[in-house]
Design a protein around this motif. Structure first.
Motif, PDB file in Angstrom:
ATOM      1  N   GLY A 206      -4.454 -22.552  42.853  1.00  0.00           N
ATOM      2  CA  GLY A 206      -5.229 -21.349  43.063  1.00  0.00           C
ATOM      3  C   GLY A 206      -6.700 -21.555  43.646  1.00  0.00           C
ATOM      4  N   TYR A 207      -7.441 -20.588  43.732  1.00  0.00           N
ATOM      5  CA  TYR A 207      -8.795 -20.648  44.152  1.00  0.00           C
ATOM      6  C   TYR A 207      -9.514 -21.344  43.294  1.00  0.00           C
ATOM      7  N   THR A 208     -10.762 -21.910  43.496  1.00  0.00           N
ATOM      8  CA  THR A 208     -11.440 -22.850  42.562  1.00  0.00           C
ATOM      9  C   THR A 208     -11.977 -21.738  41.681  1.00  0.00           C
ATOM     10  N   ASN A 209     -12.220 -21.901  40.352  1.00  0.00           N
ATOM     11  CA  ASN A 209     -12.676 -21.212  39.164  1.00  0.00           C
ATOM     12  C   ASN A 209     -11.768 -19.974  38.832  1.00  0.00           C
ATOM     13  N   ALA A 210     -10.610 -19.950  39.234  1.00  0.00           N
ATOM     14  CA  ALA A 210      -9.473 -18.872  39.086  1.00  0.00           C
ATOM     15  C   ALA A 210      -9.029 -19.064  37.519  1.00  0.00           C
ATOM     16  N   GLY A 211      -9.127 -20.206  36.863  1.00  0.00           N
ATOM     17  CA  GLY A 211      -8.857 -20.327  35.374  1.00  0.00           C
ATOM     18  C   GLY A 211      -7.568 -21.167  35.397  1.00  0.00           C
ATOM     19  N   LYS A 212      -7.298 -22.085  36.345  1.00  0.00           N
ATOM     20  CA  LYS A 212      -6.296 -22.846  36.065  1.00  0.00           C
ATOM     21  C   LYS A 212      -6.390 -23.992  35.022  1.00  0.00           C
ATOM     22  N   SER A 213      -7.429 -24.607  34.717  1.00  0.00           N
ATOM     23  CA  SER A 213      -7.461 -25.562  33.594  1.00  0.00           C
ATOM     24  C   SER A 213      -7.327 -24.806  32.187  1.00  0.00           C
ATOM     25  N   THR A 214      -7.762 -23.606  31.870  1.00  0.00           N
ATOM     26  CA  THR A 214      -7.871 -22.849  30.986  1.00  0.00           C
ATOM     27  C   THR A 214      -6.315 -22.340  30.665  1.00  0.00           C
ATOM     28  N   ILE A 215      -5.614 -22.038  31.698  1.00  0.00           N
ATOM     29  CA  ILE A 215      -4.272 -21.715  31.466  1.00  0.00           C
ATOM     30  C   ILE A 215      -3.283 -22.899  30.914  1.00  0.00           C
ATOM     31  N   LEU A 216      -3.819 -24.220  31.747  1.00  0.00           N
ATOM     32  CA  LEU A 216      -3.067 -25.593  31.137  1.00  0.00           C
ATOM     33  C   LEU A 216      -3.408 -25.620  29.687  1.00  0.00           C
ATOM     34  N   ASN A 217      -4.667 -25.212  29.262  1.00  0.00           N
ATOM     35  CA  ASN A 217      -5.147 -25.400  27.844  1.00  0.00           C
ATOM     36  C   ASN A 217      -4.437 -24.575  27.007  1.00  0.00           C
ATOM     37  N   GLU A 291     -14.436 -10.165  43.822  1.00  0.00           N
ATOM     38  CA  GLU A 291     -14.725  -9.017  44.612  1.00  0.00           C
ATOM     39  C   GLU A 291     -13.978  -9.145  45.827  1.00  0.00           C
ATOM     40  N   ASN A 292     -13.678 -10.646  46.190  1.00  0.00           N
ATOM     41  CA  ASN A 292     -13.037 -11.153  47.427  1.00  0.00           C
ATOM     42  C   ASN A 292     -11.735 -11.575  47.237  1.00  0.00           C
ATOM     43  N   ARG A 293     -11.028 -11.107  46.255  1.00  0.00           N
ATOM     44  CA  ARG A 293      -9.538 -11.424  45.663  1.00  0.00           C
ATOM     45  C   ARG A 293      -8.602 -11.586  46.859  1.00  0.00           C
ATOM     46  N   ASN A 294      -8.519 -10.591  47.830  1.00  0.00           N
ATOM     47  CA  ASN A 294      -7.592 -10.682  48.723  1.00  0.00           C
ATOM     48  C   ASN A 294      -7.866 -11.674  49.715  1.00  0.00           C
ATOM     49  N   GLN A 295      -8.977 -12.015  50.015  1.00  0.00           N
ATOM     50  CA  GLN A 295      -9.249 -13.108  50.926  1.00  0.00           C
ATOM     51  C   GLN A 295      -9.142 -14.558  50.186  1.00  0.00           C
ATOM     52  N   GLN A 296      -9.092 -14.574  48.966  1.00  0.00           N
ATOM     53  CA  GLN A 296      -9.021 -15.841  48.066  1.00  0.00           C
ATOM     54  C   GLN A 296      -7.444 -16.128  48.246  1.00  0.00           C
ATOM     55  N   GLU A 297      -6.900 -15.074  47.888  1.00  0.00           N
ATOM     56  CA  GLU A 297      -5.192 -15.124  48.007  1.00  0.00           C
ATOM     57  C   GLU A 297      -4.851 -15.682  49.270  1.00  0.00           C
ATOM     58  N   LYS A 298      -5.597 -15.123  50.385  1.00  0.00           N
ATOM     59  CA  LYS A 298      -4.837 -15.416  51.711  1.00  0.00           C
ATOM     60  C   LYS A 298      -5.402 -17.012  51.975  1.00  0.00           C
ATOM     61  N   THR A 299      -6.582 -17.180  51.654  1.00  0.00           N
ATOM     62  CA  THR A 299      -6.975 -18.622  51.843  1.00  0.00           C
ATOM     63  C   THR A 299      -6.113 -19.665  51.162  1.00  0.00           C
ATOM     64  N   VAL A 300      -5.415 -19.351  49.865  1.00  0.00           N
ATOM     65  CA  VAL A 300      -4.580 -20.201  49.279  1.00  0.00           C
ATOM     66  C   VAL A 300      -3.245 -20.340  49.789  1.00  0.00           C
ATOM     67  N   LEU A 301      -2.518 -18.924  50.284  1.00  0.00           N
ATOM     68  CA  LEU A 301      -1.412 -19.005  50.844  1.00  0.00           C
ATOM     69  C   LEU A 301      -1.450 -19.477  52.199  1.00  0.00           C
ATOM     70  N   GLU A 302      -2.383 -19.821  53.064  1.00  0.00           N
ATOM     71  CA  GLU A 302      -2.666 -20.394  54.240  1.00  0.00           C
ATOM     72  C   GLU A 302      -2.621 -21.896  54.122  1.00  0.00           C
ATOM     73  N   LEU A 303      -3.173 -22.314  53.096  1.00  0.00           N
ATOM     74  CA  LEU A 303      -3.413 -23.887  52.639  1.00  0.00           C
ATOM     75  C   LEU A 303      -1.981 -24.427  52.163  1.00  0.00           C
TER      76      LEU A 303
END
Length: 417
Positions: A206-217, A291-303
């Motif tokens: 996911g995009y940085t600071n989306a909460g991945k580590s919190t979900i792992l916890n 505010e830029n959720r769509n762009q962040q989703e697009k960035t992750v999918l492109e990567l």
């Protein structure tokens, strides 16, 4: 291990909006400010210019460059950060004009990675990326290399002044690559062990600071470092997680993605990214408050495409639902998905149910019969498969088991046989 503190530098951000970047420009500049603060800089000003294309010599036009010099003087700034990758010549020409340290977005991200890397492998990967960034910029830098003495954009594992000798740097790169290869081979052996043991592997992306580590916890009841900041996690971390029905899995947390992630980092972190490339399911964590959720989703999918991971099944986890005023108004853009708050007790149940549902879509259904003397296998099976039902057939003196399992599972093979 506590994070080292550095003196706060006064920073001015610079960006040029062009026909190529105007759609993502505002978000990119906001992100640059967040990155600067993550690197422990204080943003005291911003200078933006709109042009058809950037100036090939100094990014900014001549008049705007003089305006930048005046702004630096009036604000007593220490550092200028450009939201564009600079060549050595561009950096030198701009520095001559403004008389303070000038770095670019790539150096800034590398700098944050240098601060965050805790493991030996992470530190080596950052150093490799920094050396690969520096190598083509040695020609023509001259005295500008003296600015590698300290502050934002200059931090690294050893924080020593980098040698100007190309041969020395190339030699160092070779040594680091050799060390990383050994670490990568060790990691590959660990991955293969997990594959051989049929443990289902889940990766958090996911995009940085989306909460991945919190979900792992949340899922594993561990206390991984999880803060509201960019790149809080750098070194990959794998934890065991057992679903309520008994299925044993592993969860791997990885570094967050970001717009224009430097190619030097993607190359340097190949061995770390391999950890995600071999998983069976990806949890794509998305910050619903962005505010830029769509762009962040697009960035992750492109990567994911770039990293050749687009074949892996995905479950999108929309996180931070507790910060939405009305969850009923939320409209997801990627399917399948679930909406949770990793800080609320209900979040774990919602996510677990969504994962179970996704597993049944990925797995294949099976049905087998166990002889009465194999009843002990009923205790072992839930760790490796999802059991829907089992019953004792009195007439046959056997157990009928129905459920879902991975395509390469020994239980499916037995069912076929």
């Amino acid at each position: 291990m506590s994070e080292r503190r550095y003196d706060v530098e006064k920073v001015i951000l610079v960006g040029v909006e062009t026909q190529e970047n105007f759609k993502t420009f505002d978000e990119s500049m906001t992100e640059l400010g967040n990155l600067a603060e993550t690197a422990q800089g204080e943003v005291i000003g911003e200078l933006i210019q709109k042009r058809q294309v950037i100036d090939r010599r100094t990014i900014l036009g001549k008049g705007k460059l003089q305006e930048l010099a005046s702004l630096i003087q009036s604000k007593e700034a220490d550092t200028v950060i450009f939201n564009h990758e600079l060549t050595a010549r561009q950096a030198r020409l701009i520095e001559e004009e403004v008389q303070v340290k000038v770095i670019d977005r790539v150096q800034l991200i590398l700098d944050i990675f240098a601060m965050r890397a805790k493991s030996k492998e992470g530190q080596l990967q950052v150093e490799l990326a920094q050396l690969n960034y520096l190598l083509p910029r040695l020609v023509g830098q001259g005295t500008a290399l003296s600015r590698l003495g300290g502050g934002i954009g200059t931090r690294g594992p050893g924080e020593t002044k980098l040698e100007t000798d190309r041969r020395h740097i190339r030699h160092k790169v070779t040594i680091i690559k050799r060390e990383l290869k050994e670490t990568s081979e060790h990691r590959e052996r660990s991955r293969q062990k997990r594959k051989d043991s049929s443990v289902f592997q889940i990766g958090l992306i996911g995009y940085t600071n989306a909460g991945k580590s919190t979900i792992l916890n949340l899922l594993t009841n561990t206390k991984t470092y999880a803060e509201d900041q960019l790149f809080a996690t750098l070194d990959p971390l794998t934890k065991k997680w057992q679903l309520p029905d008994g299925l044993e899995t592993t969860l791997t947390d990885t570094v967050g993605f970001i717009q224009d992630l430097p190619t030097q980092l993607i190359e340097a972190f190949q061995s770390t990214l391999e950890e995600s490339r071999s998983v069976d399911l990806l949890l794509h964590v998305v910050d619903v408050t962005s505010e830029n959720r769509n762009q962040q989703e697009k960035t992750v999918l492109e990567l994911l495409d770039t990293l050749e991971m687009n074949h892996i099944p995905v479950l999108t986890v929309y996180n931070k639902a507790d910060q939405l005023l009305d969850t009923s108004q939320f409209v997801p853009t990627i399917y399948p998905n679930c909406l949770i708050s990793a800080f609320e007790d209900s979040g774990k149940n919602i996510l677990t149910e969504a994962i179970l549902k996704r597993l049944k879509e990925i797995f294949v259904p099976f049905e087998i019969h166990l002889e009465a003397n194999e009843a002990y296998l009923l205790n072992q099976m839930p760790k490796e498969v999802l059991i829907e039902s089992y019953e004792y057939l009195e007439e046959e003196n056997s157990y009928q088991v129905k459920g879902y399992c991975q395509k390469h599972s020994k239980w499916l093979q037995r069912a076929i046989d």
